[in-house]
Design a protein around this motif. Structure first.
Motif, PDB file in Angstrom:
ATOM      1  N   HIS A  49      -1.216  -1.364  -8.190  1.00 26.59           N
ATOM      2  CA  HIS A  49      -1.067  -0.540  -9.402  1.00 26.59           C
ATOM      3  C   HIS A  49      -1.987  -1.042 -10.515  1.00 26.59           C
ATOM      4  O   HIS A  49      -2.080  -2.241 -10.752  1.00 26.59           O
ATOM      5  N   ASP A  50      -2.634  -0.114 -11.196  1.00 24.03           N
ATOM      6  CA  ASP A  50      -3.451  -0.401 -12.369  1.00 24.03           C
ATOM      7  C   ASP A  50      -2.808   0.300 -13.557  1.00 24.03           C
ATOM      8  O   ASP A  50      -2.770   1.526 -13.609  1.00 24.03           O
ATOM      9  N   ASP A  51      -2.290  -0.484 -14.505  1.00 23.73           N
ATOM     10  CA  ASP A  51      -1.633   0.074 -15.696  1.00 23.73           C
ATOM     11  C   ASP A  51      -2.599   0.387 -16.830  1.00 23.73           C
ATOM     12  O   ASP A  51      -2.196   0.935 -17.843  1.00 23.73           O
ATOM     13  N   GLY A  52      -3.854  -0.001 -16.687  1.00 21.51           N
ATOM     14  CA  GLY A  52      -4.832   0.298 -17.724  1.00 21.51           C
ATOM     15  C   GLY A  52      -5.189  -0.906 -18.581  1.00 21.51           C
ATOM     16  O   GLY A  52      -4.590  -1.981 -18.490  1.00 21.51           O
ATOM     17  N   GLU A  58      -3.729  -4.796 -15.443  1.00 21.57           N
ATOM     18  CA  GLU A  58      -5.051  -4.211 -15.718  1.00 21.57           C
ATOM     19  C   GLU A  58      -6.002  -4.519 -14.567  1.00 21.57           C
ATOM     20  O   GLU A  58      -6.082  -5.662 -14.100  1.00 21.57           O
ATOM     21  N   TYR A  59      -6.738  -3.510 -14.148  1.00 24.20           N
ATOM     22  CA  TYR A  59      -7.717  -3.637 -13.069  1.00 24.20           C
ATOM     23  C   TYR A  59      -8.581  -4.894 -13.253  1.00 24.20           C
ATOM     24  O   TYR A  59      -9.107  -5.147 -14.326  1.00 24.20           O
ATOM     25  N   TRP A  64      -3.197  -8.245 -11.847  1.00 23.03           N
ATOM     26  CA  TRP A  64      -3.434  -7.064 -11.014  1.00 23.03           C
ATOM     27  C   TRP A  64      -3.585  -7.425  -9.530  1.00 23.03           C
ATOM     28  O   TRP A  64      -3.312  -6.601  -8.651  1.00 23.03           O
ATOM     29  N   GLU A  80      -5.297   2.186  -4.260  1.00 24.66           N
ATOM     30  CA  GLU A  80      -5.207   1.924  -5.697  1.00 24.66           C
ATOM     31  C   GLU A  80      -4.493   3.103  -6.352  1.00 24.66           C
ATOM     32  O   GLU A  80      -4.766   4.259  -6.019  1.00 24.66           O
ATOM     33  N   LYS A  81      -3.580   2.799  -7.306  1.00 25.08           N
ATOM     34  CA  LYS A  81      -2.848   3.876  -7.966  1.00 25.08           C
ATOM     35  C   LYS A  81      -2.684   3.595  -9.457  1.00 25.08           C
ATOM     36  O   LYS A  81      -2.774   2.453  -9.895  1.00 25.08           O
ATOM     37  N   HIS A  82      -2.415   4.676 -10.190  1.00 27.56           N
ATOM     38  CA  HIS A  82      -2.175   4.607 -11.636  1.00 27.56           C
ATOM     39  C   HIS A  82      -0.811   5.174 -12.007  1.00 27.56           C
ATOM     40  O   HIS A  82      -0.454   5.189 -13.177  1.00 27.56           O
ATOM     41  N   TYR A  83      -0.082   5.671 -11.032  1.00 30.54           N
ATOM     42  CA  TYR A  83       1.208   6.326 -11.264  1.00 30.54           C
ATOM     43  C   TYR A  83       2.256   5.668 -10.376  1.00 30.54           C
ATOM     44  O   TYR A  83       1.927   4.938  -9.443  1.00 30.54           O
ATOM     45  N   THR A  90      -3.857   9.878  -4.930  1.00 26.52           N
ATOM     46  CA  THR A  90      -4.505   8.920  -4.028  1.00 26.52           C
ATOM     47  C   THR A  90      -4.772   9.656  -2.717  1.00 26.52           C
ATOM     48  O   THR A  90      -4.345  10.798  -2.543  1.00 26.52           O
TER      49      THR A  90
END
Length: 178
Positions: A49-52, A58-59, A64, A80-83, A90
């Motif tokens: 997961h990448d939260d930003g 964070e990536y 991370w 890799e996901k953001h949600y 994905t």
């Protein structure tokens, strides 16, 4: 079970270092499942997961990274996901379709967020989901302890509705007998 991958979701350094409920048992069980999967020619798929920017996950940051005790081997696939759900934006679903996969063994962090969302998305897409006991976890919050959240989701929400929650020994046997 050869065509039933182990999907390891968000077991990342930033989350593990915050010490989720039952951390040692959960990490030990996930490690055991990964080892058994590899020895049984069952694919291990990872989710990160990448939260930003500016967040713990964070990536590219240490937080991370997939936790070193369960890290993928070279060549093992990472989604890799953001949600919360690994199925949202994905290519996991497409990958599973190309591999003719209809069942997933699901483990990781956090029970009420990414595990729940991924499990329900998998169910909505027609996949069977196996949840080995004590292979996912979460944290206490202002309403419930991590332990209560774990028990509530496993035995009140998921089992025999969206997934089969099974003892580790039964999942091990299923994986060995593949």
């Amino acid at each position: 079970m050869r065509n039933c991958p182990l999907l390891v979701v968000d077991v990342q350094t930033g989350l593990v270092k915050e010490h989720p409920y039952n951390e040692e048992v959960v990490i030990s069980n996930i490690k055991a499942l990964i080892s058994l999967a590899r020895n049984s020619n069952i694919e291990v798929l990872y989710v990160r997961h990448d939260d930003g920017v500016g967040e713990e996950l964070e990536y590219g940051t240490d937080g991370w990274q997939i936790y070193h005790e369960v890290a993928p081997n070279n060549g093992e696939r990472i989604f890799e996901k953001h949600y919360n759900s690994v199925f949202f934006k994905t290519d996991l679903k497409e990958y599973l379709e190309t591999q003719k996969i209809d069942t997933i063994i699901l483990a990781g962090l956090q029970t009420e967020y990414c595990i729940d969302a991924t499990l329900k998305s998998a169910f909505d897409h027609g996949y069977k989901v196996i949840i080995p006991e004590q292979t996912n976890s979460t944290f206490d919050n202002e309403y419930l302890s991590g332990e209560k959240l774990y028990e509530f989701y496993h035995y009140k929400i998921w089992n025999n509705r969206f997934a089969n929650v099974l003892p580790m020994d039964k999942v091990r046997t299923m994986m060995i007998e593949n």
